[in-house]
Design an enzyme around this catalytic site. Structure first.
Site, short mmCIF file in Angstrom:
data_model
loop_
_atom_site.label_atom_id
_atom_site.label_comp_id
_atom_site.label_asym_id
_atom_site.label_seq_id
_atom_site.Cartn_x
_atom_site.Cartn_y
_atom_site.Cartn_z
N HIS A 52 0.85 -1.18 0.00
CA HIS A 52 0.00 0.00 0.00
C HIS A 52 0.89 1.24 0.00
O HIS A 52 2.11 1.14 0.15
CB HIS A 52 -0.94 0.01 1.21
CG HIS A 52 -0.25 -0.19 2.51
ND1 HIS A 52 0.53 0.78 3.08
CD2 HIS A 52 -0.19 -1.25 3.36
CE1 HIS A 52 1.02 0.33 4.22
NE2 HIS A 52 0.60 -0.91 4.41
P1 TYD Z 1 -1.27 -2.57 7.72
O1 TYD Z 1 -0.77 -1.17 7.77
O2 TYD Z 1 -2.09 -2.98 6.54
O3 TYD Z 1 -0.04 -3.58 7.88
P2 TYD Z 1 1.18 -3.85 6.84
O4 TYD Z 1 1.53 -2.53 6.26
O5 TYD Z 1 2.27 -4.38 7.65
O6 TYD Z 1 0.75 -4.86 5.88
O7 TYD Z 1 -2.05 -2.85 9.06
C1 TYD Z 1 -2.56 -4.14 9.40
C2 TYD Z 1 -3.73 -3.97 10.35
O8 TYD Z 1 -3.32 -3.32 11.56
C3 TYD Z 1 -4.85 -3.11 9.77
O9 TYD Z 1 -6.08 -3.73 10.15
C4 TYD Z 1 -4.75 -1.79 10.49
C5 TYD Z 1 -4.10 -2.14 11.80
N1 TYD Z 1 -3.19 -1.08 12.29
C6 TYD Z 1 -3.59 -0.27 13.33
O10 TYD Z 1 -4.69 -0.41 13.89
N2 TYD Z 1 -2.74 0.70 13.78
C7 TYD Z 1 -1.51 0.90 13.21
O11 TYD Z 1 -0.75 1.81 13.64
C8 TYD Z 1 -1.12 0.07 12.10
C9 TYD Z 1 0.21 0.24 11.41
C10 TYD Z 1 -1.98 -0.91 11.68
#
Ligand code: TYD
Length: 136
Positions: A52
């Site tokens: 993303h």
């Molecule tokens: P995501 O940013 O998609 O993870 P990655 O970039 O590692 O693939 O986040 C995964 C899940 O965690 C998503 O449901 C949102 C949640 N999340 C939070 O609630 N707070 C945060 O600070 C982060 C980074 C993620």
């Protein structure tokens, strides 16, 4: 474009026979005020994270332990950066599509972030990202 703003920052390392110490200060070693910290750990073999981009968020990524690769894409080109030292970090500006891959076993990825968590700041569709990146 944004890829040129992505850069490795070498952090201070206070070497000591009792163990090394590295620190990060917002608006000093990293070019933004740190508002949030999160970390990835227990990443299973073969998994990748990210996939993303963010419209407003800036980040700083450190391999606290072990190693992984960060594949970067600004809608014009791609670049892969390997992180494998606790005293190097990768600064990511806004509008960079990133994927974290090749996590070594037991690795820990620390992320310093410039904003609180905001779901609306994410661009999760790659084609949408390219459209927005090229319109900027
Ligand atoms: P995501 O940013 O998609 O993870 P990655 O970039 O590692 O693939 O986040 C995964 C899940 O965690 C998503 O449901 C949102 C949640 N999340 C939070 O609630 N707070 C945060 O600070 C982060 C980074 C993620």
């Amino acid at each position: 474009m944004q890829l040129e703003l992505c850069r490795i920052i070498e952090l201070p390392k206070i070497a000591d026979p009792r163990g090394n110490l590295t620190f990060v200060e917002g608006e000093r070693q990293v070019p933004f005020a740190v508002r949030r910290v999160y970390y990835l750990y227990d990443v299973p073999g073969g998994a990748s994270r990210g996939g993303h981009a963010h419209r407003e968020l800036e980040q700083f990524i450190v391999a606290m332990s072990g190693s992984f690769d960060v594949v970067l894409d600004d809608g014009y080109g791609q670049r892969t950066i390997s992180l494998n030292r606790s005293y190097y970090g990768l600064y990511l500006p806004t509008m960079v599509w990133r994927e974290l891959t090749n996590f070594s076993s037991g690795s820990v990825c620390l992320v310093l972030a410039s904003t609180l968590y905001e779901a609306a700041d994410y661009i999760r569709d790659y084609d949408q990202f390219v459209r927005e990146a090229r319109a900027a």
